[in-house]
Design a protein around this motif. Structure first.
Motif, PDB file in Angstrom:
ATOM      1  N   VAL A   1      73.487 -55.029  65.660  1.00 61.48           N
ATOM      2  CA  VAL A   1      72.223 -55.241  64.966  1.00 61.48           C
ATOM      3  C   VAL A   1      72.271 -56.605  64.282  1.00 61.48           C
ATOM      4  O   VAL A   1      73.212 -56.906  63.547  1.00 61.48           O
ATOM      5  N   VAL A   2      71.254 -57.399  64.544  1.00 59.85           N
ATOM      6  CA  VAL A   2      71.178 -58.756  64.004  1.00 59.85           C
ATOM      7  C   VAL A   2      70.085 -58.801  62.954  1.00 59.85           C
ATOM      8  O   VAL A   2      68.944 -58.423  63.224  1.00 59.85           O
TER       9      VAL A   2
ATOM     10  N   TYR B   1      77.279 -67.609  63.639  1.00 55.77           N
ATOM     11  CA  TYR B   1      77.317 -66.349  62.879  1.00 55.77           C
ATOM     12  C   TYR B   1      78.039 -65.271  63.690  1.00 55.77           C
ATOM     13  O   TYR B   1      77.718 -65.067  64.874  1.00 55.77           O
ATOM     14  N   TRP B   2      78.965 -64.586  63.036  1.00 55.82           N
ATOM     15  CA  TRP B   2      79.789 -63.580  63.725  1.00 55.82           C
ATOM     16  C   TRP B   2      79.742 -62.251  63.000  1.00 55.82           C
ATOM     17  O   TRP B   2      79.647 -62.207  61.772  1.00 55.82           O
ATOM     18  N   GLY B   3      79.899 -61.181  63.756  1.00 49.89           N
ATOM     19  CA  GLY B   3      80.081 -59.873  63.158  1.00 49.89           C
ATOM     20  C   GLY B   3      81.546 -59.594  62.870  1.00 49.89           C
ATOM     21  O   GLY B   3      82.407 -60.442  63.124  1.00 49.89           O
ATOM     22  N   GLN B   4      81.820 -58.389  62.370  1.00 49.05           N
ATOM     23  CA  GLN B   4      83.188 -58.019  61.981  1.00 49.05           C
ATOM     24  C   GLN B   4      83.981 -57.422  63.134  1.00 49.05           C
ATOM     25  O   GLN B   4      85.204 -57.305  63.049  1.00 49.05           O
ATOM     26  N   GLY B   5      83.298 -57.023  64.183  1.00 47.57           N
ATOM     27  CA  GLY B   5      83.983 -56.530  65.368  1.00 47.57           C
ATOM     28  C   GLY B   5      84.072 -55.021  65.426  1.00 47.57           C
ATOM     29  O   GLY B   5      83.973 -54.326  64.411  1.00 47.57           O
ATOM     30  N   THR B   6      84.263 -54.521  66.637  1.00 46.66           N
ATOM     31  CA  THR B   6      84.478 -53.103  66.876  1.00 46.66           C
ATOM     32  C   THR B   6      85.552 -52.987  67.952  1.00 46.66           C
ATOM     33  O   THR B   6      85.556 -53.715  68.946  1.00 46.66           O
ATOM     34  N   GLN B   7      86.488 -52.053  67.744  1.00 49.07           N
ATOM     35  CA  GLN B   7      87.662 -51.955  68.602  1.00 49.07           C
ATOM     36  C   GLN B   7      87.374 -51.118  69.843  1.00 49.07           C
ATOM     37  O   GLN B   7      86.776 -50.038  69.754  1.00 49.07           O
ATOM     38  N   VAL B   8      87.810 -51.614  70.981  1.00 47.45           N
ATOM     39  CA  VAL B   8      87.724 -50.864  72.237  1.00 47.45           C
ATOM     40  C   VAL B   8      89.146 -50.660  72.756  1.00 47.45           C
ATOM     41  O   VAL B   8      89.896 -51.621  72.918  1.00 47.45           O
ATOM     42  N   VAL B   9      89.498 -49.402  72.994  1.00 49.31           N
ATOM     43  CA  VAL B   9      90.820 -49.060  73.506  1.00 49.31           C
ATOM     44  C   VAL B   9      90.644 -48.334  74.824  1.00 49.31           C
ATOM     45  O   VAL B   9      89.961 -47.303  74.884  1.00 49.31           O
ATOM     46  N   VAL B  10      91.248 -48.854  75.867  1.00 45.87           N
ATOM     47  CA  VAL B  10      91.178 -48.249  77.186  1.00 45.87           C
ATOM     48  C   VAL B  10      92.584 -47.838  77.589  1.00 45.87           C
ATOM     49  O   VAL B  10      93.473 -48.678  77.687  1.00 45.87           O
ATOM     50  N   SER B  11      92.761 -46.557  77.817  1.00 45.00           N
ATOM     51  CA  SER B  11      94.089 -46.052  78.183  1.00 45.00           C
ATOM     52  C   SER B  11      94.168 -45.805  79.685  1.00 45.00           C
ATOM     53  O   SER B  11      93.193 -45.400  80.311  1.00 45.00           O
TER      54      SER B  11
ATOM     55  N   TYR C   1      85.940 -56.320  70.018  1.00 45.21           N
ATOM     56  CA  TYR C   1      84.718 -56.910  70.539  1.00 45.21           C
ATOM     57  C   TYR C   1      83.821 -57.350  69.381  1.00 45.21           C
ATOM     58  O   TYR C   1      83.592 -56.588  68.438  1.00 45.21           O
ATOM     59  N   TYR C   2      83.329 -58.560  69.500  1.00 46.49           N
ATOM     60  CA  TYR C   2      82.483 -59.139  68.476  1.00 46.49           C
ATOM     61  C   TYR C   2      81.160 -59.598  69.076  1.00 46.49           C
ATOM     62  O   TYR C   2      81.101 -59.978  70.252  1.00 46.49           O
ATOM     63  N   CYS C   3      80.120 -59.596  68.263  1.00 47.14           N
ATOM     64  CA  CYS C   3      78.898 -60.276  68.648  1.00 47.14           C
ATOM     65  C   CYS C   3      78.742 -61.503  67.757  1.00 47.14           C
ATOM     66  O   CYS C   3      79.252 -61.552  66.632  1.00 47.14           O
ATOM     67  N   ALA C   4      78.064 -62.483  68.284  1.00 45.60           N
ATOM     68  CA  ALA C   4      77.833 -63.719  67.548  1.00 45.60           C
ATOM     69  C   ALA C   4      76.435 -64.231  67.859  1.00 45.60           C
ATOM     70  O   ALA C   4      75.862 -63.902  68.911  1.00 45.60           O
ATOM     71  N   ALA C   5      75.924 -65.042  66.943  1.00 45.49           N
ATOM     72  CA  ALA C   5      74.557 -65.534  67.084  1.00 45.49           C
ATOM     73  C   ALA C   5      74.478 -66.992  66.646  1.00 45.49           C
ATOM     74  O   ALA C   5      75.302 -67.474  65.861  1.00 45.49           O
ATOM     75  N   ASP C   6      73.462 -67.666  67.160  1.00 44.32           N
ATOM     76  CA  ASP C   6      73.192 -69.035  66.718  1.00 44.32           C
ATOM     77  C   ASP C   6      71.705 -69.335  66.855  1.00 44.32           C
ATOM     78  O   ASP C   6      71.075 -68.869  67.818  1.00 44.32           O
TER      79      ASP C   6
ATOM     80  N   GLN D   1      73.157 -61.939  59.593  1.00 52.71           N
ATOM     81  CA  GLN D   1      74.249 -60.966  59.557  1.00 52.71           C
ATOM     82  C   GLN D   1      74.233 -60.149  60.841  1.00 52.71           C
ATOM     83  O   GLN D   1      73.166 -59.869  61.388  1.00 52.71           O
ATOM     84  N   LEU D   2      75.413 -59.795  61.301  1.00 56.63           N
ATOM     85  CA  LEU D   2      75.554 -59.016  62.525  1.00 56.63           C
ATOM     86  C   LEU D   2      76.506 -57.848  62.272  1.00 56.63           C
ATOM     87  O   LEU D   2      77.522 -58.009  61.593  1.00 56.63           O
ATOM     88  N   GLU D   3      76.179 -56.700  62.829  1.00 59.01           N
ATOM     89  CA  GLU D   3      77.028 -55.526  62.680  1.00 59.01           C
ATOM     90  C   GLU D   3      77.172 -54.817  64.011  1.00 59.01           C
ATOM     91  O   GLU D   3      76.173 -54.352  64.583  1.00 59.01           O
TER      92      GLU D   3
END
Length: 123
Positions: free
Chosen positions: A23-24, A112-122, A91-96, A3-5
């Protein structure tokens, strides 16, 4: 089960910085990758790191992003500097568990993939 978060996403002005963490759990020797996906665009590998610490970056982030891992904490990081509006994405992290002869940004290889976290650049 692996699991990845991801954490650390947010909003920032162009030129600013963010540091994402992933975190893996369930795998101490996985190859790891950060990738991103913007609306209407294909997934793009950003930076990958193998269990020996070898790293590969996408050309679009070289010199601005730094990928690292803390094996004691089972955590993957990406420090993002000089952010641009083009960096807007989830942005996502992934593992194998497998390993390859060279570090790869081919995210389709990672199981294996995480759920992602949003990055917004203005701008």
């Amino acid at each position: 089960q692996v699991q990845l978060e991801e954490t650390g996403g947010g909003s920032v002005q162009a030129g600013g910085s963010l540091k994402l963490s992933c975190v893996v759990s369930g795998c101490k020797r996985c190859w790891l990758v950060w990738f991103r996906q913007a609306p209407g665009k294909e997934r793009e590998g950003v930076g990958a790191i193998d269990i020996k610490g070898r790293i590969k970056y996408a050309d679009s982030v070289k010199g601005r992003f730094t990928v690292s891992r803390d094996n004691a904490k089972n955590t993957l990081y990406v420090e993002m500097n000089s952010l641009k509006p083009d960096d807007n994405a989830m942005y996502y992290c992934a593992a194998d568990r497998r390993s390859w002869s060279s570090v790869t940004l081919d995210v389709s290889r990672f199981e294996y993939w995480g759920q992602g976290t949003q990055v917004v650049v203005s701008s």
